[in-house]
Write an enzyme that holds these catalytic residues in place. Sequence first.
Site, mmCIF file in Angstrom:
data_model
loop_
_atom_site.group_PDB
_atom_site.id
_atom_site.type_symbol
_atom_site.label_atom_id
_atom_site.label_comp_id
_atom_site.label_asym_id
_atom_site.label_seq_id
_atom_site.Cartn_x
_atom_site.Cartn_y
_atom_site.Cartn_z
ATOM 1 N N HIS A 365 44.183 35.389 30.220
ATOM 2 C CA HIS A 365 43.922 35.506 31.653
ATOM 3 C C HIS A 365 45.112 35.967 32.486
ATOM 4 O O HIS A 365 44.943 36.358 33.647
ATOM 5 C CB HIS A 365 43.454 34.149 32.182
ATOM 6 N N TYR A 494 36.854 23.740 43.551
ATOM 7 C CA TYR A 494 37.436 25.081 43.519
ATOM 8 C C TYR A 494 36.375 26.061 43.040
ATOM 9 O O TYR A 494 35.810 25.888 41.960
ATOM 10 C CB TYR A 494 38.638 25.087 42.573
ATOM 11 N N THR A 507 42.855 36.674 42.937
ATOM 12 C CA THR A 507 41.748 35.782 43.264
ATOM 13 C C THR A 507 42.085 34.962 44.499
ATOM 14 O O THR A 507 43.233 34.861 44.913
ATOM 15 C CB THR A 507 41.442 34.812 42.101
#
Length: 662
Positions: A365, A494, A507
Amino acid sequence: IKTLNFHNKFFQNKFSTNQFLENKTGLSSYHFQKSLPKLPIPNLIDTKNRYIKVIKPILKENEFENSLKAINNFEIEAKKLQDTLISEDKRNKSTSYISASWFDLYLKSRDSIVINVNPFLILRKDPNINNNDNNNNNNDKQTLRAAKLIKSCLKFYKNLITETLDPEIFHVTNGYNNFFKRLAVSTLPKSTYLLNSYPLDMSQYKQLFGTIRIPCQIRDKIETFEHSKHIIVIYQNRFWTLKVFNNIDESYSVNQIANGLQSIINNSQSLDVVNDPIGLLTTENRDVWASVFEELEYLNPGSMRAIKEALFVVCLDDIIVGDDNNLFSKLLLHGNATNTANRWFDKSFQLIVTKDGQAGINFEHSWGDGVAVLRCVNDIYADSIQNDNNDNNDNDNDNNNNNDNIFFRKLDWALSDSISKSINEAKNKIENHIASLDYQYVQIDKFGKSFLKSKQVSPDAVAQFSLQLAWAKLVNQGQISKSLATQSLWVSTYESSSTAAYRHGRTECVRSLTNEATNFVNSMLDPQATSQQRMNLLSIASKEHGQLTRAAAMGQGIDRHLYALYLIAQRDSPNKIPALFTDIAYSLMNQNILSTSTLVSPAISGGGFGPVNVNGYGIGYGVDEKLTGFSITCYPNYTSNQYASLVKSSFHEICVFLNKNN
């Protein structure tokens, strides 16, 4: 018009072979990149006011009053930090204010990236393979499915390196089919906003292929290698290189790739079991792995170079998963007793294919986010299933390459006693980690996007409200830990959102737990509440959720802004950190007990990730047209089965309520 016609003719000729995906727009991949706006920096007053709304539900009344006092002068205390942030952002014209610190956040983390970092995606079945009753040979299904996906990946890659991949554009309405819209966009990039279309940042796409995360002490690094011609295939914990481009840089055909994969499987049958599977090392703590990595590379420079430079990794797993979603999800997230070593988790992405032709993705990621990976998955899946064997146009390629056979080679390893010991230690650690993780998938049939939109409510909002309703029921049943029971009924939530509409956007967080959401959930729990009251509260909560979602996508969330200010405070004035950052509310907000993310596409049937808090849940969900699914992970403080059951019943309860009353 002449310009557009030229583009169309050029790309039509360009894609006359089977080496590329079709370019439908006639535009180069980075046509919009320079015209993308910079990620905006919110002003302090807006962030403060939004923050107050976020923390109110997660605090008791007395705690909230104390927090208000602590942040009363935030805009004054943080003014110098804000000025510094703005000044540094102006000097750094080529990127966003959060990009560098976001890379650091990932790369400085010392935790294992397995479960903690790498998410997974489940590809939908290939109807030409999985639904073919005549093809009951599992080896054929595995190699054919893998070969078709590899071939489509190579097409995507060639489009990418020649900058002929269609630019990524988010269309609010009417897609990209209108001629005048295409003309305006091709000649005046910024006109897309007037047409309600939003080009997305494509800077991350360059790291989709040939990219690897290298373990280092303190901070890892990302390396990308250009001009690679091979992939890594892992089968039975053994690593092989497979050449996928011929000597004139044409990708091999599906048949040739499938034959290469089958040759690897056949050659493995006569080999001994791998006693020291090196793939396990990529599951380690990053500092531990960094120490071993240096010695491993010193002893095996050629094998390590082959892994680092590979376009991507293909993992052929000796397992049949059938329709067992839980089993397949665990396999993709972390492997199992035999398959965890059949991975190299540091590569940009791993294509994992089972014996019965099921396929999925595990991706590292730090280099990029879901937008880039999902675009790649969407394109390769669509291309891979477009005909029965994907080889109709490959005959010439086969004939031209009779003397250029596809090449595969087993990687050999020299391992010291200390490396063997490290592998065994890594094995014990990851097995314990996996054993401590609980996973559950639930699916709600009949109720999906079509139904919810027909009731004029946001599908994403209803999914989020279901998570809160399930949490409230869990609390009321006394099923949460004592440490959390002392807090407010509600916990930090979240929801990931993309800021890819901005240059080097990453993001942002949608803080989906709102006062409006809790009011609606409380009404669902209150037997005295009328249907009209619930409907009004749902409508209000859904609209608020939509506003927050749009704000986050436009860079007007609070998390990234506050994080950037906090980093500057730590760097420049560690003894004068604003009171907001030391207050209990900021700590509670960042616990993220419910960590959620949603991805929906015609190419995937699910996805998920591990919890970010030992006291929390990791929740990947998708509201499809006619069904909704939730992938839920957690550690021993709870059970995913219990919460998942409540999520399913809560979502169903809200949908039944809507069906009766709207």
